[in-house]
Design a protein around this motif. Sequence first.
Motif, PDB file in Angstrom:
ATOM      1  N   PRO A  16      -9.443   4.425  12.385  1.00  0.00           N
ATOM      2  CA  PRO A  16     -10.776   4.065  11.861  1.00  0.00           C
ATOM      3  C   PRO A  16     -11.091   4.912  10.631  1.00  0.00           C
ATOM      4  O   PRO A  16     -11.033   6.142  10.680  1.00  0.00           O
ATOM      5  CB  PRO A  16     -11.709   4.391  13.031  1.00  0.00           C
ATOM      6  N   PHE A  17     -11.427   4.248   9.530  1.00  0.00           N
ATOM      7  CA  PHE A  17     -11.647   4.965   8.277  1.00  0.00           C
ATOM      8  C   PHE A  17     -12.979   4.537   7.691  1.00  0.00           C
ATOM      9  O   PHE A  17     -13.222   3.351   7.447  1.00  0.00           O
ATOM     10  CB  PHE A  17     -10.520   4.663   7.283  1.00  0.00           C
ATOM     11  N   SER A  18     -13.866   5.513   7.491  1.00  0.00           N
ATOM     12  CA  SER A  18     -15.195   5.247   6.944  1.00  0.00           C
ATOM     13  C   SER A  18     -15.185   5.424   5.435  1.00  0.00           C
ATOM     14  O   SER A  18     -14.756   6.463   4.926  1.00  0.00           O
ATOM     15  CB  SER A  18     -16.220   6.188   7.578  1.00  0.00           C
ATOM     16  N   PHE A  19     -15.663   4.412   4.731  1.00  0.00           N
ATOM     17  CA  PHE A  19     -15.688   4.418   3.274  1.00  0.00           C
ATOM     18  C   PHE A  19     -17.044   4.927   2.775  1.00  0.00           C
ATOM     19  O   PHE A  19     -18.051   4.836   3.466  1.00  0.00           O
ATOM     20  CB  PHE A  19     -15.414   3.019   2.737  1.00  0.00           C
ATOM     21  N   GLN A  20     -17.042   5.426   1.553  1.00  0.00           N
ATOM     22  CA  GLN A  20     -18.262   5.966   0.962  1.00  0.00           C
ATOM     23  C   GLN A  20     -19.377   4.931   0.909  1.00  0.00           C
ATOM     24  O   GLN A  20     -20.562   5.265   0.997  1.00  0.00           O
ATOM     25  CB  GLN A  20     -17.960   6.491  -0.446  1.00  0.00           C
ATOM     26  N   CYS A  21     -19.018   3.661   0.803  1.00  0.00           N
ATOM     27  CA  CYS A  21     -20.023   2.601   0.711  1.00  0.00           C
ATOM     28  C   CYS A  21     -20.751   2.359   2.030  1.00  0.00           C
ATOM     29  O   CYS A  21     -21.726   1.609   2.072  1.00  0.00           O
ATOM     30  CB  CYS A  21     -19.378   1.304   0.229  1.00  0.00           C
ATOM     31  N   GLY A  22     -20.273   2.977   3.125  1.00  0.00           N
ATOM     32  CA  GLY A  22     -20.934   2.835   4.418  1.00  0.00           C
ATOM     33  C   GLY A  22     -20.199   1.959   5.406  1.00  0.00           C
ATOM     34  O   GLY A  22     -20.547   1.934   6.587  1.00  0.00           O
ATOM     35  N   HIS A  23     -19.184   1.232   4.960  1.00  0.00           N
ATOM     36  CA  HIS A  23     -18.400   0.385   5.847  1.00  0.00           C
ATOM     37  C   HIS A  23     -17.241   1.165   6.459  1.00  0.00           C
ATOM     38  O   HIS A  23     -16.779   2.159   5.899  1.00  0.00           O
ATOM     39  CB  HIS A  23     -17.857  -0.833   5.100  1.00  0.00           C
ATOM     40  N   THR A  24     -16.763   0.673   7.593  1.00  0.00           N
ATOM     41  CA  THR A  24     -15.630   1.285   8.283  1.00  0.00           C
ATOM     42  C   THR A  24     -14.587   0.224   8.591  1.00  0.00           C
ATOM     43  O   THR A  24     -14.924  -0.875   9.054  1.00  0.00           O
ATOM     44  CB  THR A  24     -16.069   1.961   9.589  1.00  0.00           C
ATOM     45  N   LEU A  25     -13.321   0.542   8.323  1.00  0.00           N
ATOM     46  CA  LEU A  25     -12.214  -0.301   8.774  1.00  0.00           C
ATOM     47  C   LEU A  25     -11.656   0.312  10.052  1.00  0.00           C
ATOM     48  O   LEU A  25     -11.358   1.505  10.095  1.00  0.00           O
ATOM     49  CB  LEU A  25     -11.098  -0.352   7.730  1.00  0.00           C
ATOM     50  N   PRO A  26     -11.503  -0.473  11.103  1.00  0.00           N
ATOM     51  CA  PRO A  26     -11.024   0.098  12.367  1.00  0.00           C
ATOM     52  C   PRO A  26      -9.558   0.504  12.340  1.00  0.00           C
ATOM     53  O   PRO A  26      -9.135   1.362  13.123  1.00  0.00           O
ATOM     54  CB  PRO A  26     -11.262  -1.034  13.368  1.00  0.00           C
ATOM     55  N   ASP A  27      -8.767  -0.093  11.457  1.00  0.00           N
ATOM     56  CA  ASP A  27      -7.326   0.184  11.443  1.00  0.00           C
ATOM     57  C   ASP A  27      -6.807   0.234  10.004  1.00  0.00           C
ATOM     58  O   ASP A  27      -5.878  -0.484   9.633  1.00  0.00           O
ATOM     59  CB  ASP A  27      -6.564  -0.866  12.246  1.00  0.00           C
ATOM     60  N   ALA A  28      -7.394   1.081   9.200  1.00  0.00           N
ATOM     61  CA  ALA A  28      -6.991   1.210   7.795  1.00  0.00           C
ATOM     62  C   ALA A  28      -5.580   1.781   7.697  1.00  0.00           C
ATOM     63  O   ALA A  28      -5.097   2.483   8.598  1.00  0.00           O
ATOM     64  CB  ALA A  28      -7.975   2.107   7.039  1.00  0.00           C
ATOM     65  N   GLN A  29      -4.906   1.473   6.589  1.00  0.00           N
ATOM     66  CA  GLN A  29      -3.561   1.990   6.384  1.00  0.00           C
ATOM     67  C   GLN A  29      -3.261   2.122   4.904  1.00  0.00           C
ATOM     68  O   GLN A  29      -3.850   1.448   4.063  1.00  0.00           O
ATOM     69  CB  GLN A  29      -2.514   1.091   7.058  1.00  0.00           C
ATOM     70  N   LEU A  30      -2.338   3.051   4.593  1.00  0.00           N
ATOM     71  CA  LEU A  30      -1.838   3.234   3.243  1.00  0.00           C
ATOM     72  C   LEU A  30      -0.379   2.811   3.190  1.00  0.00           C
ATOM     73  O   LEU A  30       0.410   3.134   4.084  1.00  0.00           O
ATOM     74  CB  LEU A  30      -1.928   4.701   2.798  1.00  0.00           C
ATOM     75  N   SER A  31      -0.024   2.112   2.126  1.00  0.00           N
ATOM     76  CA  SER A  31       1.368   1.763   1.860  1.00  0.00           C
ATOM     77  C   SER A  31       1.931   2.767   0.869  1.00  0.00           C
ATOM     78  O   SER A  31       1.257   3.139  -0.100  1.00  0.00           O
ATOM     79  CB  SER A  31       1.449   0.341   1.308  1.00  0.00           C
ATOM     80  N   TYR A  32       3.162   3.210   1.098  1.00  0.00           N
ATOM     81  CA  TYR A  32       3.740   4.235   0.235  1.00  0.00           C
ATOM     82  C   TYR A  32       5.259   4.098   0.215  1.00  0.00           C
ATOM     83  O   TYR A  32       5.865   3.438   1.066  1.00  0.00           O
ATOM     84  CB  TYR A  32       3.350   5.636   0.721  1.00  0.00           C
ATOM     85  N   ARG A  33       5.864   4.718  -0.774  1.00  0.00           N
ATOM     86  CA  ARG A  33       7.320   4.842  -0.861  1.00  0.00           C
ATOM     87  C   ARG A  33       7.649   6.290  -1.168  1.00  0.00           C
ATOM     88  O   ARG A  33       6.869   6.998  -1.804  1.00  0.00           O
ATOM     89  CB  ARG A  33       7.902   3.945  -1.957  1.00  0.00           C
ATOM     90  N   VAL A  34       8.835   6.729  -0.754  1.00  0.00           N
ATOM     91  CA  VAL A  34       9.277   8.112  -0.965  1.00  0.00           C
ATOM     92  C   VAL A  34      10.602   8.101  -1.718  1.00  0.00           C
ATOM     93  O   VAL A  34      11.506   7.331  -1.399  1.00  0.00           O
ATOM     94  CB  VAL A  34       9.445   8.860   0.374  1.00  0.00           C
TER      95      VAL A  34
END
Length: 329
Positions: A16-34
Amino acid sequence: MSAPASSGDRHFPLGPFSFQCGHTLPDAQLSYRVYGTLNPQRSNLVLYPSSYGAWPEDIEWVVGPILDPARWCVVLVSQFGNGRSSSPSNSAMGLAEDGWVIHHSDNLRAQQQLIHGLFQVERLALVYGWSMGAQQAYHWGALAPAAVERLLCLCGTAHTTPHNRLFLLSLRQALTADPAWDGRRFRTSPEQGLRSFALIYASWAASQAYYKEGRHLLQGIASVEEAVERSWLPAYRRHDPHDLIAMLDTWLANALPAPLSGIRARTTVLAGSHDLYFPPDDCAAEADQIPGARFAVIDSVLGHRAGNPRDAPAEQAFIRSALERLCDD
């Protein structure tokens, strides 16, 4: 030197990730490469946040010609809204019309979770960023000053200027003027809106000198109209238009909420001599506020793309030299 094979796209769950705008995503994720390997001291980690509309395959060329994977462990992370990390196209995230605006402070907090949770690294060796990536680099330096040793900010500013805002508003208007827009969502693909979007982008991203010299007339392209149709339009048509809007709104909202004078990282700011988004004067004015920062201008007709010179050896050499000086002092 070509970029080495990466890890491929990976996804880091943020929960769960809360955004500055006041909304929350219950299952936020980041995509990345190494790319490369973290050393035993965990002192060689480089973060490269994505620019507007860029997917990893668009900007990973930097690994090799500029960021040596034998020296650095490079993490290329997709910003929220770009279609790989959590975005309107792949999650419950909405648009500004629904009260959703992603801020770079959100990208920063999510990237901190990634760096701490995956690599157990407390201090980055470098944040390297071009355009919207530079905006994120400034946020790292000002909002987490103890967490980054160096910044290399290419063709970007910590605050969106009024003139830059006009450019962004014209892009948003081009998309939402399409009949497919119902005031909140696109019912179908906004084909006419995307063509207008690509025309505006092509006129700003490359300089007047670029077109005057005929740099766009490659691979059988005979006109600016054909260049837009073959080169610019496909780059944006591949995106969900809701993601294009979300990233525009992040750029529009870009206003660093801390003084640049608080940056402690060794910093180099590079501007493109013909950049119409982020003119050298704007970049220099911000560099002057950062203690000890170096400022230099890339002399190039590529315009904004001087900071992402995939096929331009002279510009690559200039950036590589600036990076070597930053890292070896």
